[in-house]
Enzyme design. Structure first.
Site, PDB file in Angstrom:
ATOM      1  N   HIS A 115       0.842  -1.206   0.000  1.00 61.44           N
ATOM      2  CA  HIS A 115       0.000   0.000   0.000  1.00 61.44           C
ATOM      3  C   HIS A 115       0.884   1.265   0.000  1.00 61.44           C
ATOM      4  O   HIS A 115       0.664   2.177  -0.797  1.00 61.44           O
ATOM      5  CB  HIS A 115      -0.912  -0.049   1.237  1.00 61.44           C
ATOM      6  CG  HIS A 115      -1.767   1.159   1.436  1.00 61.44           C
ATOM      7  ND1 HIS A 115      -3.068   1.228   0.993  1.00 61.44           N
ATOM      8  CD2 HIS A 115      -1.503   2.354   2.026  1.00 61.44           C
ATOM      9  CE1 HIS A 115      -3.565   2.409   1.312  1.00 61.44           C
ATOM     10  NE2 HIS A 115      -2.636   3.113   1.938  1.00 61.44           N
ATOM     11  N   GLU A 116       1.881   1.308   0.865  1.00 61.72           N
ATOM     12  CA  GLU A 116       2.754   2.496   0.959  1.00 61.72           C
ATOM     13  C   GLU A 116       3.614   2.649  -0.302  1.00 61.72           C
ATOM     14  O   GLU A 116       3.808   3.760  -0.798  1.00 61.72           O
ATOM     15  CB  GLU A 116       3.636   2.432   2.218  1.00 61.72           C
ATOM     16  CG  GLU A 116       2.872   2.467   3.540  1.00 61.72           C
ATOM     17  CD  GLU A 116       1.885   3.626   3.650  1.00 61.72           C
ATOM     18  OE1 GLU A 116       2.133   4.693   3.072  1.00 61.72           O
ATOM     19  OE2 GLU A 116       0.839   3.453   4.301  1.00 61.72           O
ATOM     20  N   HIS A 153       1.538   4.166  -2.957  1.00 60.09           N
ATOM     21  CA  HIS A 153       1.399   5.622  -2.762  1.00 60.09           C
ATOM     22  C   HIS A 153       2.590   6.346  -3.393  1.00 60.09           C
ATOM     23  O   HIS A 153       2.427   7.356  -4.077  1.00 60.09           O
ATOM     24  CB  HIS A 153       1.382   5.969  -1.261  1.00 60.09           C
ATOM     25  CG  HIS A 153       0.027   5.942  -0.622  1.00 60.09           C
ATOM     26  ND1 HIS A 153      -1.100   6.480  -1.198  1.00 60.09           N
ATOM     27  CD2 HIS A 153      -0.375   5.467   0.600  1.00 60.09           C
ATOM     28  CE1 HIS A 153      -2.137   6.324  -0.383  1.00 60.09           C
ATOM     29  NE2 HIS A 153      -1.724   5.704   0.718  1.00 60.09           N
ATOM     30  N   GLU A 157      -6.502   6.405  -1.358  1.00 66.18           N
ATOM     31  CA  GLU A 157      -6.350   5.262  -0.444  1.00 66.18           C
ATOM     32  C   GLU A 157      -6.791   3.968  -1.121  1.00 66.18           C
ATOM     33  O   GLU A 157      -6.098   2.949  -1.053  1.00 66.18           O
ATOM     34  CB  GLU A 157      -7.170   5.483   0.836  1.00 66.18           C
ATOM     35  CG  GLU A 157      -6.562   6.489   1.794  1.00 66.18           C
ATOM     36  CD  GLU A 157      -5.099   6.223   2.067  1.00 66.18           C
ATOM     37  OE1 GLU A 157      -4.760   5.083   2.435  1.00 66.18           O
ATOM     38  OE2 GLU A 157      -4.288   7.138   1.873  1.00 66.18           O
TER      39      GLU A 157
HETATM   40 ZN    ZN Z   1      -2.621   5.161   2.519  1.00 66.90          ZN
END
Ligand code: ZN
Length: 285
Positions: A153-154, A157, A218
């Site tokens: 997830h990071e 991003h 997100e």
């Molecule tokens: Zn996030």
């Protein structure tokens, strides 16, 4: 004499007032045009299509500046936070992070993975590939598949330039608020109206520009992160377990989705489960 002077003065005064009024109108029209023009130019110049997601992004920061921005911010963090780069926990974070970053769309970034030794259930990514996971987060997930979901997830991003996008949005928001205030202030010449316009513009941009896009980012990071973790050989079903576990850890502290910049855990679990077949095909390869 007095009346003569008075007559000339009055005439001159009226003429000056007319000229000033004329100039005021011109200035107002120029100010409005300039505000519109600069906003339009900024929008046209900064909308790019993300090559990974195909989504149009408004980013004012050139990609060439991401690395320097991230490095500078990470150096600041290292000065003030208990950043750990050695030991079992830091090694684990580094191993999982490097494995996922290598198969991401940007293996070329100057990736760095660190642990922040604080009892916080969080992780973050800076532009250019600087990622931090807090100690409580790492301790809470002994399974690598679940921690890989956090890292994926990071990493997503950072690859998708969400940090730069958020910063650009904040800049644009300030410009819009200022522009609205100036336009209304110039048009009505009323301080109270200016303040009210600035207040309304702040509310409108926070509610309709900033929040929904943060949620979009997100969910985008969840989706791309799940693909990355699966490609790196981590079971993508770990992402569902991560958010289910997070839900129990955060119990009682839930915010309604509408007001929060983050999607609710149920929302992200449902979306991940909805596309699990796709993620599993990457995992099985
Ligand atoms: Zn996030």
């Amino acid at each position: 004499m007095l009346s003569g002077f008075g007559g000339n003065f009055a005439q001159e005064y009226v003429q000056r007032c007319r000229a000033l009024l004329q100039m005021g109108k011109m200035m107002r029209s120029i100010a409005k045009k300039l505000t519109l023009l600069s906003a339009t130019l900024l929008l046209v110049a900064c909308v790019t299509t993300n090559s990974v997601t195909g989504r149009s992004q408004f980013i004012t920061i050139p990609a060439s500046q991401d690395a320097a921005l991230g490095l500078e911010a990470m150096n600041e963090v290292k000065k003030t936070a208990p950043v750990v780069t050695k030991g079992a926990m830091a090694e684990r974070i580094k191993r999982i992070g490097e494995r996922i970053a290598a198969i991401s769309d940007r293996p070329d970034l100057d990736w760095e993975f660190v642990v922040i030794d604080e009892p916080v259930l969080n992780a973050w990514a800076l532009p250019g590939g600087k990622v931090a996971v807090y100690a409580k987060m790492a301790e809470s997930f002994p399974s690598d598949d679940e921690l890989a979901a956090v890292m994926g997830h990071e990493i997503a991003h950072a690859v998708l330039r969400h940090g730069a996008e958020q910063m650009s949005r904040a800049q644009m928001q300030n410009l819009l608020i200022l522009g609205a205030g100036v336009a209304v202030g110039v048009a009505t010449e009323d301080e109270q109206n200016t303040q009210m316009a600035i207040g309304l513009a702040s509310l409108a941009t926070a509610g309709f520009v900033q929040l929904p896009h943060s949620r979009k980012m997100e969910l985008e990071a969840d989706h791309v992160g799940a693909i990355y973790m699966a490609k790196a050989g981590y079971d993508p079903r770990g992402a569902v377990r991560l958010w289910q576990h997070m839900k129990t850890l955060k119990e009682g502290a839930q915010q309604p989705t509408f007001l929060s910049t983050h999607p609710s855990d149920d929302n992200r679990i449902a979306r991940l489960e909805g596309r699990m077949d796709e993620y599993l095909t990457y995992y099985q390869k």
